[in-house]
Design an enzyme around this catalytic site. Structure first.
Site, short mmCIF file in Angstrom:
data_model
loop_
_atom_site.label_atom_id
_atom_site.label_comp_id
_atom_site.label_asym_id
_atom_site.label_seq_id
_atom_site.Cartn_x
_atom_site.Cartn_y
_atom_site.Cartn_z
N HIS A 185 0.86 -1.19 0.00
CA HIS A 185 0.00 0.00 0.00
C HIS A 185 0.90 1.23 0.00
O HIS A 185 1.70 1.43 0.90
CB HIS A 185 -0.92 0.02 1.21
CG HIS A 185 -1.87 1.18 1.20
ND1 HIS A 185 -3.16 1.09 0.69
CD2 HIS A 185 -1.73 2.46 1.62
CE1 HIS A 185 -3.76 2.26 0.80
NE2 HIS A 185 -2.92 3.11 1.36
N CYS A 186 0.76 2.06 -1.03
CA CYS A 186 1.62 3.23 -1.18
C CYS A 186 0.85 4.48 -0.76
O CYS A 186 -0.14 4.85 -1.40
CB CYS A 186 2.09 3.36 -2.62
SG CYS A 186 3.19 4.76 -2.89
N PRO A 187 1.27 5.17 0.30
CA PRO A 187 0.56 6.39 0.70
C PRO A 187 0.75 7.54 -0.29
O PRO A 187 -0.07 8.45 -0.33
CB PRO A 187 1.17 6.72 2.06
CG PRO A 187 2.54 6.08 2.03
CD PRO A 187 2.38 4.84 1.21
N ASN A 190 -1.99 7.00 -2.51
CA ASN A 190 -3.23 6.78 -1.77
C ASN A 190 -4.01 5.60 -2.34
O ASN A 190 -5.24 5.65 -2.50
CB ASN A 190 -4.11 8.04 -1.80
CG ASN A 190 -5.21 8.00 -0.75
OD1 ASN A 190 -5.09 7.33 0.27
ND2 ASN A 190 -6.30 8.72 -1.00
N ASN A 191 -3.28 4.53 -2.63
CA ASN A 191 -3.91 3.37 -3.23
C ASN A 191 -3.02 2.16 -3.01
O ASN A 191 -1.82 2.29 -2.74
CB ASN A 191 -4.12 3.60 -4.73
CG ASN A 191 -5.13 2.64 -5.33
OD1 ASN A 191 -5.74 1.83 -4.64
ND2 ASN A 191 -5.31 2.71 -6.65
#
Length: 358
Positions: A185-187, A190-191
């Site tokens: 999960h990559c902040p 945001n996905n």
């Protein structure tokens, strides 16, 4: 008199009953310690029955202890995802504005025509690729395990979603759902990065790194001139030919420092993903495969990744390259083609009887 006699009779009877009960409950030598030990054992067993079973171990207890920390991290990441996306857009926009205001005019006025054409073509191509892939990775769903279908190939049941979990599927605690071929999960987008947007994520990292390297190298001369001018201005004593620092000089220094830093940091991340893609793994599977490799090595066995089809084939599967022209139309140009497969069924490179990562 009858009332007083009756009262004394009842009191005498109660005292005899209490004395008889105390004689029966008089502890023998060592019986009190045994009774306390039995009470402690029963209390411990009762307490353990509330949170423990035969499957509990140290890892389970550690996860339970850190559950509040996980909850805080997951919620903070979810809430700040939009902030990170806004920060990426703000910094990227500032770099583009500085390039158009200060770098490109210098290139056009001082470079030969062939170099001007190359800078305009390369710079705008990288800008289009970065914007396209960042938009796609933030807006494309990574793919989720179907919850309304029961008869699907699965290797386990998600204990949080209570749904079948296909191979290479993992639960994202931030998105609170199972993601097909989950990488992480990559902040910053945001996905989640999964089956349907993995190519967009890697392409964004690659072209953003190349774009930052291009900006850093193109503005190197201007950065050195701006740095020398500002250094002369702040020297003690000040030189007679020094000039006050300008907005252009500050902007050039900001541009060079930002793009150089991002190119190093993001370049390392891109290199890491290139290695695991060549091995047919995701970031999650990399940790699982390492653990499985050590476990099988202790038993004298060798672990084989069932999703590794060779470095070149792994790249073709990720990028969706089916023929030679696709290297140009699907890799070097913006393309919205879907990845190979549906993220549920996977081709194995050997029989399923061999050890495999899930």
């Amino acid at each position: 008199m009858r009332g007083g006699s009756r009262w004394r009779c009842q009191l005498s009877r109660a005292m005899r009953l209490a004395l008889r009960w105390c004689r029966r409950c008089r502890p023998q030598r060592g019986a009190l310690g045994a009774r306390l030990l039995e009470l402690w054992s029963y209390s411990t067993l009762l307490l353990k029955s509330l949170y423990s079973n035969s499957l509990s171990n140290g890892d389970t207890l550690l996860d339970c202890a850190f559950e509040p920390v996980y909850w805080i991290v997951d919620n903070v990441t979810r809430w700040f995802g939009a902030v990170f996306v806004g920060l990426v857009l703000l910094l990227t926009t500032s770099v583009v504005v500085i390039i158009y205001l200060f770098v490109l005019p210098t290139i056009i006025s001082t470079y030969p025509l062939c170099w001007v054409i190359w800078h305009l073509s390369c710079g705008h191509w990288l800008l289009v690729m970065v914007v396209f892939h960042y938009y796609k990775v933030t807006t494309t769903s990574p793919g989720h395990s179907p919850k309304d279908q029961i008869h699907i190939p699965s290797v386990s049941i998600c204990k949080k979603c209570i749904t079948p979990k296909p191979p290479r599927t993992h639960h994202c605690s931030i998105c609170n759902t199972c993601v097909l071929k989950m990488d992480h999960h990559c902040p910053w987008v945001n996905n989640c990065v999964g089956h349907f947007n993995h190519r967009y994520f890697f392409s964004f990292c690659l072209y953003m790194t190349l774009g930052c390297l291009y900006c850093s190298m193109s503005s190197k001369v201007l950065f050195l001139e701006a740095y020398d001018a500002i250094e002369r201005f702040y020297q003690t004593p000040a030189q007679t030919e020094s000039y006050p620092e300008t907005t252009a000089q500050k902007s050039i220094i900001f541009l060079w420092v930002l793009t150089s830093t991002v190119s190093v940091a993001l370049g390392g991340l891109t290199l890491w993903h290139m290695i695991i893609i060549s091995r047919g793994e995701t970031s999650v599977e990399r940790h699982i495969n390492n653990k499985e490799t050590r476990r099988l090595r202790e038993r004298g066995k060798v672990f084989k990744n069932p999703y590794h089809h060779g470095p070149m084939n792994n790249w073709k599967l990720l990028l969706g390259v089916e023929k030679r022209s696709h290297w140009f139309t699907r890799v070097l140009l913006p393309s919205s083609h879907l990845p190979d497969g549906d993220g549920i069924m996977w081709d194995f490179s050997f029989a399923r009887s061999d050890p495999m990562a899930i």
